[in-house]
Motif scaffolding. Structure first.
Motif, PDB file in Angstrom:
ATOM      1  N   GLY A  30       0.701  -1.124  -0.123  1.00 58.89           N
ATOM      2  CA  GLY A  30      -0.132   0.027  -0.062  1.00 58.89           C
ATOM      3  C   GLY A  30       0.972   1.403  -0.001  1.00 58.89           C
ATOM      4  O   GLY A  30       0.522   2.235  -0.543  1.00 58.89           O
ATOM      5  N   ARG A  31       2.030   1.178   0.720  1.00 62.85           N
ATOM      6  CA  ARG A  31       2.714   2.561   1.054  1.00 62.85           C
ATOM      7  C   ARG A  31       3.561   2.784  -0.277  1.00 62.85           C
ATOM      8  O   ARG A  31       3.460   3.763  -0.986  1.00 62.85           O
ATOM      9  N   LEU A  32       4.007   1.414  -0.922  1.00 59.36           N
ATOM     10  CA  LEU A  32       4.698   1.309  -2.349  1.00 59.36           C
ATOM     11  C   LEU A  32       3.708   2.046  -3.484  1.00 59.36           C
ATOM     12  O   LEU A  32       4.038   2.835  -4.362  1.00 59.36           O
ATOM     13  N   LEU A  33       2.714   1.547  -3.325  1.00 54.39           N
ATOM     14  CA  LEU A  33       1.493   1.965  -4.514  1.00 54.39           C
ATOM     15  C   LEU A  33       1.481   3.500  -4.452  1.00 54.39           C
ATOM     16  O   LEU A  33       1.135   4.178  -5.211  1.00 54.39           O
ATOM     17  N   SER A  34       1.238   4.008  -3.264  1.00 55.06           N
ATOM     18  CA  SER A  34       0.727   5.323  -2.953  1.00 55.06           C
ATOM     19  C   SER A  34       1.916   6.240  -3.452  1.00 55.06           C
ATOM     20  O   SER A  34       1.542   6.999  -4.131  1.00 55.06           O
ATOM     21  N   TYR A  35       3.026   5.997  -3.117  1.00 55.92           N
ATOM     22  CA  TYR A  35       4.341   6.606  -3.473  1.00 55.92           C
ATOM     23  C   TYR A  35       4.532   6.345  -4.995  1.00 55.92           C
ATOM     24  O   TYR A  35       4.677   7.659  -5.750  1.00 55.92           O
ATOM     25  N   LEU A  36       4.499   5.259  -5.466  1.00 59.56           N
ATOM     26  CA  LEU A  36       4.703   5.211  -7.110  1.00 59.56           C
ATOM     27  C   LEU A  36       3.775   5.843  -7.963  1.00 59.56           C
ATOM     28  O   LEU A  36       3.988   6.562  -8.581  1.00 59.56           O
ATOM     29  N   SER A  37       2.327   5.632  -7.343  1.00 60.51           N
ATOM     30  CA  SER A  37       1.212   6.347  -8.240  1.00 60.51           C
ATOM     31  C   SER A  37       1.466   7.739  -8.197  1.00 60.51           C
ATOM     32  O   SER A  37       1.223   8.537  -9.080  1.00 60.51           O
ATOM     33  N   SER A  45       3.454  10.374 -16.355  1.00 60.95           N
ATOM     34  CA  SER A  45       3.952   9.096 -17.170  1.00 60.95           C
ATOM     35  C   SER A  45       3.918   7.959 -16.365  1.00 60.95           C
ATOM     36  O   SER A  45       4.159   7.969 -15.026  1.00 60.95           O
ATOM     37  N   ARG A  46       3.918   6.915 -16.965  1.00 61.91           N
ATOM     38  CA  ARG A  46       3.634   5.574 -16.203  1.00 61.91           C
ATOM     39  C   ARG A  46       5.364   5.200 -16.082  1.00 61.91           C
ATOM     40  O   ARG A  46       5.523   4.232 -15.150  1.00 61.91           O
ATOM     41  N   SER A  47       6.174   5.714 -16.618  1.00 63.59           N
ATOM     42  CA  SER A  47       7.552   5.319 -16.405  1.00 63.59           C
ATOM     43  C   SER A  47       8.078   6.630 -15.837  1.00 63.59           C
ATOM     44  O   SER A  47       7.956   7.854 -16.219  1.00 63.59           O
ATOM     45  N   PHE A  48       9.120   6.526 -15.006  1.00 68.53           N
ATOM     46  CA  PHE A  48       9.622   7.689 -14.045  1.00 68.53           C
ATOM     47  C   PHE A  48      10.837   6.966 -13.472  1.00 68.53           C
ATOM     48  O   PHE A  48      10.894   5.840 -13.198  1.00 68.53           O
ATOM     49  N   ALA A  49      11.606   7.983 -12.803  1.00 73.98           N
ATOM     50  CA  ALA A  49      12.805   7.573 -11.888  1.00 73.98           C
ATOM     51  C   ALA A  49      12.427   8.433 -10.602  1.00 73.98           C
ATOM     52  O   ALA A  49      11.724   9.621 -10.663  1.00 73.98           O
ATOM     53  N   LEU A  72       8.781  -5.507  -3.735  1.00 71.01           N
ATOM     54  CA  LEU A  72       8.901  -4.905  -5.197  1.00 71.01           C
ATOM     55  C   LEU A  72       8.881  -6.379  -6.020  1.00 71.01           C
ATOM     56  O   LEU A  72       8.477  -6.189  -7.222  1.00 71.01           O
ATOM     57  N   GLY A  73       9.794  -7.353  -5.573  1.00 72.57           N
ATOM     58  CA  GLY A  73      10.027  -8.484  -6.304  1.00 72.57           C
ATOM     59  C   GLY A  73       8.540  -9.346  -6.673  1.00 72.57           C
ATOM     60  O   GLY A  73       8.279  -9.707  -7.722  1.00 72.57           O
ATOM     61  N   ARG A  74       7.802  -9.513  -5.628  1.00 76.96           N
ATOM     62  CA  ARG A  74       6.379  -9.763  -5.796  1.00 76.96           C
ATOM     63  C   ARG A  74       5.451  -9.061  -6.734  1.00 76.96           C
ATOM     64  O   ARG A  74       4.839  -9.560  -7.489  1.00 76.96           O
ATOM     65  N   MET A  75       5.532  -7.819  -6.783  1.00 77.49           N
ATOM     66  CA  MET A  75       4.706  -6.833  -7.436  1.00 77.49           C
ATOM     67  C   MET A  75       5.306  -6.922  -9.028  1.00 77.49           C
ATOM     68  O   MET A  75       4.439  -6.998  -9.825  1.00 77.49           O
ATOM     69  N   ARG A  76       6.468  -7.259  -9.329  1.00 76.44           N
ATOM     70  CA  ARG A  76       7.204  -7.600 -10.461  1.00 76.44           C
ATOM     71  C   ARG A  76       6.639  -8.825 -11.165  1.00 76.44           C
ATOM     72  O   ARG A  76       6.129  -9.024 -12.026  1.00 76.44           O
ATOM     73  N   PHE A  83      10.779  -2.427 -12.745  1.00 75.68           N
ATOM     74  CA  PHE A  83      12.013  -1.654 -12.486  1.00 75.68           C
ATOM     75  C   PHE A  83      13.315  -2.039 -12.565  1.00 75.68           C
ATOM     76  O   PHE A  83      13.697  -3.191 -12.880  1.00 75.68           O
ATOM     77  N   ARG A  84      14.135  -0.998 -12.559  1.00 79.55           N
ATOM     78  CA  ARG A  84      15.641  -1.289 -12.513  1.00 79.55           C
ATOM     79  C   ARG A  84      16.341  -0.101 -11.933  1.00 79.55           C
ATOM     80  O   ARG A  84      16.222   1.021 -12.345  1.00 79.55           O
ATOM     81  N   LYS A  85      17.023  -0.423 -10.654  1.00 84.58           N
ATOM     82  CA  LYS A  85      17.589   0.537  -9.937  1.00 84.58           C
ATOM     83  C   LYS A  85      16.521   1.670  -9.395  1.00 84.58           C
ATOM     84  O   LYS A  85      15.269   1.153  -8.848  1.00 84.58           O
ATOM     85  N   ASN A  86      16.620   2.748  -9.417  1.00 88.88           N
ATOM     86  CA  ASN A  86      15.574   3.635  -9.444  1.00 88.88           C
ATOM     87  C   ASN A  86      14.577   4.310 -10.556  1.00 88.88           C
ATOM     88  O   ASN A  86      13.894   5.048 -10.241  1.00 88.88           O
ATOM     89  N   GLU A  87      14.751   3.236 -11.580  1.00 88.50           N
ATOM     90  CA  GLU A  87      13.634   3.697 -12.669  1.00 88.50           C
ATOM     91  C   GLU A  87      12.553   2.679 -12.631  1.00 88.50           C
ATOM     92  O   GLU A  87      12.685   1.709 -12.563  1.00 88.50           O
TER      93      GLU A  87
END
Length: 94
Positions: A30-37, A45-49, A72-76, A83-87
């Motif tokens: 939930g925290r990740l999705l909130s921040y990434l969204s 954009s759906r792609s960002f750093a 992050l691995g489960r979400m992938r 993702f790759r590093k901070n992208e």
């Protein structure tokens, strides 16, 4: 001087409010999705750093780095993100 002080104070208050908003969900996902969204919306954009490495992101969200990486691995694996590093790229909504 007062105008500059007010501007700096306002910006700091907004940053803290955003952080509280992102750390209020109970789960790491939930925290990740909130921040990434929010980052995707900000970049329009759906792609960002992001400006964080894994440890900094974990500290910002108030979670353990290894638990963050596992989520992050489960979400992938589920096809939610790439993702790759901070992208990051948001592939679909959860």
């Amino acid at each position: 001087l007062i105008r500059n002080l007010l501007a700096v104070t306002s910006q700091k208050n907004l940053a803290l409010s955003r952080r509280i908003f992102h750390t209020s969900p109970k789960t790491i996902r939930g925290r990740l999705l909130s921040y990434l969204s929010a980052q995707a919306l900000r970049e329009n954009s759906r792609s960002f750093a992001i400006p964080f490495d894994r440890q900094q992101l974990a500290d910002y969200l108030g979670v353990d780095r290894s638990a963050l990486s596992a989520e992050l691995g489960r979400m992938r694996t589920e096809g939610l993100i790439r993702f790759r590093k901070n992208e990051f790229e948001l592939l679909r909504e959860p």
